[in-house]
Motif scaffolding. Structure first.
Motif, mmCIF file in Angstrom:
data_model
loop_
_atom_site.group_PDB
_atom_site.id
_atom_site.type_symbol
_atom_site.label_atom_id
_atom_site.label_comp_id
_atom_site.label_asym_id
_atom_site.label_seq_id
_atom_site.Cartn_x
_atom_site.Cartn_y
_atom_site.Cartn_z
ATOM 1 N N ARG A 129 0.765 -1.022 0.202
ATOM 2 C CA ARG A 129 -0.479 0.004 -0.238
ATOM 3 C C ARG A 129 0.859 1.348 -0.454
ATOM 4 N N GLU A 164 -4.731 6.536 1.718
ATOM 5 C CA GLU A 164 -4.354 5.633 1.467
ATOM 6 C C GLU A 164 -4.197 5.894 -0.241
ATOM 7 N N THR A 194 -5.973 4.821 -3.642
ATOM 8 C CA THR A 194 -6.569 3.530 -4.369
ATOM 9 C C THR A 194 -6.802 4.230 -5.483
#
Ligand SMILES: Nc1ncnc2c1ncn2[C@@H]1O[C@H](COP(=O)(O)OP(=O)(O)O)[C@@H](O)[C@H]1O
Ligand SMILES: [Mg+2]
Lengths: 244, 223
Positions: free
Chosen positions: A58, A65, A67
């Motif tokens: 990640r 995060e 994404t």
């Protein structure tokens, strides 16, 4: 932490290129990544902004995060400077720098141009603002692409071998711009074999081989007293002008 | 005298020419818009869309223009009310879209991949990157090959004569049968008209290509 890279794995076909890479960067830090060619340094940088999404692991930018959903907004915080510049060939230099603020940051045309002139000035290119990329030298093109990155007012800039497509006499102008940015507190993650830049500007040097981090530490330690044989061997090659 | 006939019939020829040019503009416009969409879907789209585009392309490039005209006119007008001009625009325009999509696809593919990458890396979505970065470069590269398409389609408009569009070629035929005129001279004048329009179009497109050429990317010498 500004950037957290957590256990990144990436394969192309059956070949695993990155085998679990992790590190962190605090705001204002500069890190230089070194390592033999084909070792996955570019792949790692492209994973950091998901130009090649990692298979596993990640990426966090300012705690958020990365994404598939927030990709385009997150990329505005993480600029990328390419080895071969990739300036937009149909736009003048100043338009190359202005297009990001104009199209992505909601700037008016004149505000975007004002900002673009300011960033061009920062990289010493004000006098070439109206030239097309094909009319610039390599060093000028790379400085323009740095200005394009700066105009996004990013939190972090990724540099993928920013001087290796340049003739040796042109690397200096690009390195000095990068030195200046580092001293102004820009957070920079730089794949480069410019030892001079690493010594002067880097808080930490990461040595990679075979898709893994082999060794990392402050430049003084890594260059004067490398712990790993492979680091030592690699440094030997680049310090003696060989092609690593 | 044939020349008197020609002069007195000139308004008809001029009208025929205007219809031919109108048909040309309509079919090229349809082909341009649809061809661009097809090319973008083929290069950047999901594989299923890509497949559909390729199928469209194969069909329209694989059938003679004259058969397409007859198909659209006699086949479709039974169900949808449309005149021969509309049928001609559709038949030739869809065919042109198939050819133009090939031109644009090639142009999109010849824009270096780094351009798209740099656009995406700064946070543009795919559509923005295509519209603002790749398309302006691809269009510039398309003008040269598009000039050939312009010429072919200008000539293809004369085929619309078979479904009753009163364009230049059909007007010529009328004049000959109404006046027992000299076939060779009437068609000679018609040929000259096509030729002049063709050269004028080529010249204008060449000018456009040069005007839009970027420093370092001029790829044609003097004409
Ligand atoms: N898009 C890709 N597809 C397949 N293989 C790739 C791709 N990009 C990189 N590779 C392979 O991954 C390996 C690492 O490449 P790269 O990250 O460019 O190394 P470095 O930047 O350290 O020289 C190389 O063997 C390269 O051939
Ligand atoms: Mg690389």
């Amino acid at each position: 932490m500004l950037l957290r890279v957590e256990n990144i794995h990436k394969s192309y076909g059956a070949v695993e290129i990155l085998k679990g890479v992790s590190f962190e960067m605090a705001p204002g830090q500069s890190k230089v990544i070194m390592g033999p060619s084909g070792t996955g340094k570019s792949t790692l940088l492209r994973c950091v902004n998901h130009l090649s999404p990692p298979d596993q692991g990640r990426i966090f930018v300012e705690g958020e995060e990365l994404t598939a959903k927030n990709l385009n907004t997150m990329r505005q915080k993480v600029a990328f400077v390419f080895q071969d510049f990739n300036l937009f060939t149909h736009l003048r230099t100043v338009e190359n720098v202005a297009i990001g603020p104009r199209k992505l940051r909601g700037f008016s045309k004149s505000a975007a141009l004002d900002l673009a002139y300011k960033e061009l000035d920062r990289v010493g290119l004000s006098d070439r603002a109206d030239a097309y990329p094909a009319e610039l030298s390599g060093g000028q093109q790379q400085r323009a692409s740095i200005a394009r990155a700066l105009a996004m007012e990013p939190k972090l800039i990724l540099f993928d071998e920013p001087t290796s497509a340049l003739d040796p006499e042109l690397t200096g102008e690009v390195v000095s711009v990068m030195n200046k940015l580092a001293s102004e507190g820009m957070t920079m993650l730089v794949v480069s074999h410019e030892i001079g830049f690493a010594r002067k500007a880097a808080d930490e040097v990461i040595f990679m081989e075979g898709g893994k981090i082999i060794e990392q530490g402050p430049p003084s330690q890594l260059f004067e007293a490398p712990q790993q044989d492979r680091t030592r061997a690699f440094l030997n090659v680049i310090e003696h002008g060989g092609d690593a | 005298m044939i020349f008197e006939t020609l002069i007195s019939q000139m308004p008809y020829l001029a009208h025929g020419l205007a219809v031919a040019i109108g048909l040309l503009v309509c079919l090229l416009s349809l082909g341009l818009v649809l061809g661009l969409i097809l090319a973008i879907l083929e290069v950047y789209g999901h594989w299923s869309l890509r497949l559909a585009c390729v199928a469209f392309e194969r069909v329209f490039r694989g059938i003679p223009a004259i058969v397409l005209l007859l198909l659209f006119y006699y086949g479709v007008t039974d169900y949808i009310d449309m005149g021969s001009f509309t049928a001609a625009v559709l038949a030739l325009g869809l065919r042109s879209a198939a050819y133009q999509s090939q031109i644009f696809r090639g142009a999109f593919l010849s824009v270096p991949i780094g351009q798209m990458m740099a656009a995406r890396a700064m946070g543009m979505n795919k559509l923005q990157a295509i519209r603002d970065i790749v398309l302006p470069q691809a269009l510039r590269m398309s003008i040269g090959p598009w000039t050939n398409e312009f010429s072919s389609e200008l000539k293809a408009t004369s085929l619309a004569y078979v479904i009753g569009v009163v364009e230049l070629t059909r007007q010529a035929k009328y004049i000959i049968s109404n006046t027992q005129g000299n076939i060779l001279i009437v068609f000679g004048v018609v040929a000259l008209m096509y030729f002049v329009v063709n050269r004028a179009g080529n010249w204008a497109l060449y000018r456009l290509e040069n005007r839009l050429a970027l420093p370092g990317f001029e790829h044609r010498g003097d004409a």
